[in-house]
Write a protein that holds these residues in place. Structure first.
Motif: not given
Lengths: 311, 264
Positions: A293, A298, A301, A304, A309
């Motif tokens: 992450k 992270n 995300k 995205k 992304h």
């Protein structure tokens, strides 16, 4: 000399884990064995090369410079450490006036780098809200050219009303606002190069509470700021993300940051200190999933959320 | 085999450290595959009577037979504090220190101080390395009570010039450590001195270039743990490509240079 075979080592490591209840520094890493001499055996040496390959990485705080060949140099060290994507900016020269010609020149450099390495660089623009008209025009221009956020420097504090239109613009764009943080000795005596307009974490907290829809990135807790104070300042402020970049790879910095803000609000970054950036994440006492992450998930995300992304 | 030439037990008064006991260091070493580590006691920076820190260090080492095998203890000596020659005798001849550690920025003396030079000569005569760091921590985020001055590599020259035939362990190359900072004579002196630099510092960015300019026998893996993270100093070695450092050259960095320098 101590003798220890692999089975002994693993047994001891497992016992240590059982005692501590948390990963040892690097205990989550895969191991290989370096050649031992004929009469001695040693603990298996950690294979950092494998670990570098194991995790995809997005450097959420990277820079390019005006020096010749710099883009290639950045890509070279990124390749070395398996950093697939870098979010680059070119802040203005410290101590300058921050006039439009300066930030436009910086942004042009970033655009040039994005065009030369479109699969590797995401761009962030910079601006100076003391020049509101030119700054807003620059946002339109640079976002139109594909940039994904803004990197702000130390001309004006992030909670200054001059920044409100900029923050509101980036709320509309749903994009990240990355702000430099003041370098100083334990928040009492700031570095001589930091002007009055430099932001501190409490300034970002004020801005974040005023604009809960905005996304803020607190810069470089390893960059010479009081990282313990910074992490404590943003506890419970969900729209502030913290990047762990910088040259100061103090042990346990990331563990402390996780404790304060949680793994989901941390971004991996180097701020041009690539070995420290990658190294202290590998060293952190976190799980493999948390490391993934931090290195990649992270920030991806966030990407995205704006449709940019990495697959 | 892997030797870490830069690790600590003891406390840092301005933030909590973890991993700062022999037991925790051994666990860290096992996880990373580190066979041996040079060990300093941080308390030697802050105790006025540094021999108390040396006593602590050796008491800790005597708690477990493995500690004596895995750690290479260095004694802290403050050459401007009463009884430092006694401390040298005690820590080296009775307790078994394998080297001497200096903290001039914290203890408040210059490397050109005659007592410091005398100490370096004593270390030389006993074939013991003299260890110094360019800084202990990044001064920017440290406490208002901490020292704010840091060194560049060139700042170690006064002692090296005064006692060029001693052995020097230079740690945490955090500021200017570029060979270009030296004039021709100084660079020749640095190259000819028995000097070993660790890989923990922020200015170790182009290690292969540094090896070319200073000599491949001048560097060794060091972590500066638990002040700095335990991985980055090793990552700088591992990340060198084959054309930048051969496998044999990396082995020198992992342990051979340290082994030769420390006389293991």
């Amino acid at each position: 000399m101590k003798t220890q075979n692999r089975r002994d080592f693993l047994a001891k490591a497992a016992a240590a884990l059982a005692v501590t209840g948390s990963p040892l520094p690097g205990a989550a890493l895969s191991l290989d064995r370096s050649p031992a001499s004929q009469d001695e055996q040693f603990p298996p040496k950690r294979s950092l090369a494998d670990e570098i390959k194991k995790y995809r990485k997005i450097d959420a705080h990277a820079h390019v410079y005006f020096t010749k060949g710099n883009f290639e140099q950045v890509i070279d060290i990124a390749d070395r450490l398996n950093i697939g994507k870098l979010v680059i900016s070119r802040p203005m020269v410290p101590g300058g006036k921050g006039e439009p010609s300066e930030f436009i020149e910086c942004n042009n450099l970033v655009l040039k780098a994005m065009k030369q390495f479109p699969d590797r660089f995401f761009g962030q623009l910079t601006l100076n809200p003391q020049y509101p008209k030119e700054s807003m025009e620059e946002i339109e221009r640079c976002i139109g050219e594909g940039m994904i956020g803004v990197k702000l420097y130390n001309h004006v504090k992030i909670n200054d009303p001059l920044f409100y239109p900029v923050i509101e613009k980036f709320i509309g764009l749903k994009m990240m606002i990355l702000m430099h943080m003041g370098i100083g000795i334990a928040r009492i005596q700031y570095d001589a190069r930091e002007p009055k307009g430099v932001s501190i974490p409490e300034d970002m907290v004020e801005a974040a509470l005023r604009y809960p829809e905005a996304k803020f990135q607190l810069a470089h807790i390893g960059g010479g700021i009081d990282w313990e104070a910074a992490c404590k300042a943003v506890i419970g402020v969900p729209n502030i993300f913290v990047d762990v970049s910088g040259s100061n790879n103090a042990a346990n910095m990331i563990d402390f940051a996780v404790k304060c803000v949680g793994i989901d609000r941390l971004f991996f970054g180097c701020d041009s200190s690539y070995y420290q950036g990658v190294g202290h994440v590998l060293a952190a006492g976190i799980t493999d999933a948390e490391r993934e992450k931090l290195y990649f998930g992270n920030y991806n995300k966030y990407l995205k959320s704006i449709g940019r992304h990495v697959d | 085999m892997l030797i870490d030439v830069n690790s600590y037990i003891g406390h840092w008064p301005f933030r909590r450290l973890k991993g700062n006991t022999c037991k925790e260091q051994i666990a860290r070493m096992n996880a990373a595959g580190i066979d041996k580590a040079v060990l300093f006691n941080l308390n030697g920076i802050f105790y006025k009577n540094v021999q108390s820190a040396n006593d602590e260090l050796f008491e800790a080492l005597n708690e477990n037979s493995e500690y004596r095998k895995r750690f290479i203890p260095f004694a802290t000596i403050n050459p401007i504090y009463s009884g430092w020659k006694h401390d040298f005798e005690e820590s080296v001849k009775k307790q078994g220190a394998k080297g001497i550690r200096l903290y001039p920025l914290y203890h408040g003396y210059e490397l050109s101080n005659p007592a410091c030079i005398e100490l370096a000569k004593m270390a030389r005569d006993h074939n013991l390395p003299v260890a110094m760091a360019l800084r202990m921590v990044d001064s920017r985020p440290s406490s208002w009570l901490d020292v704010s001055k840091e060194w560049a590599l060139k700042d170690t020259l006064p002692l090296i010039k005064a006692v060029p035939d001693a052995k020097y362990l230079i740690l945490n190359l955090a500021n200017n450590s570029n060979f270009g900072a030296f004039n021709k004579d100084e660079l020749t002196m640095v190259r000819q001195t028995k000097l070993l630099m660790d890989t923990s510092g922020r200015m170790v960015m182009e290690l292969s270039d540094m090896m070319k300019n200073y000599g491949s026998d001048k560097f060794a893996f060091g972590s500066h743990y638990p002040i700095l993270d335990p991985v980055t100093g090793l990552l700088r070695i591992e990340a060198m490509r084959p054309e930048e450092a051969t496998k044999a050259e990396k082995e020198k960095l992992y342990y051979e240079n340290a082994k030769n320098f420390l006389g293991l």
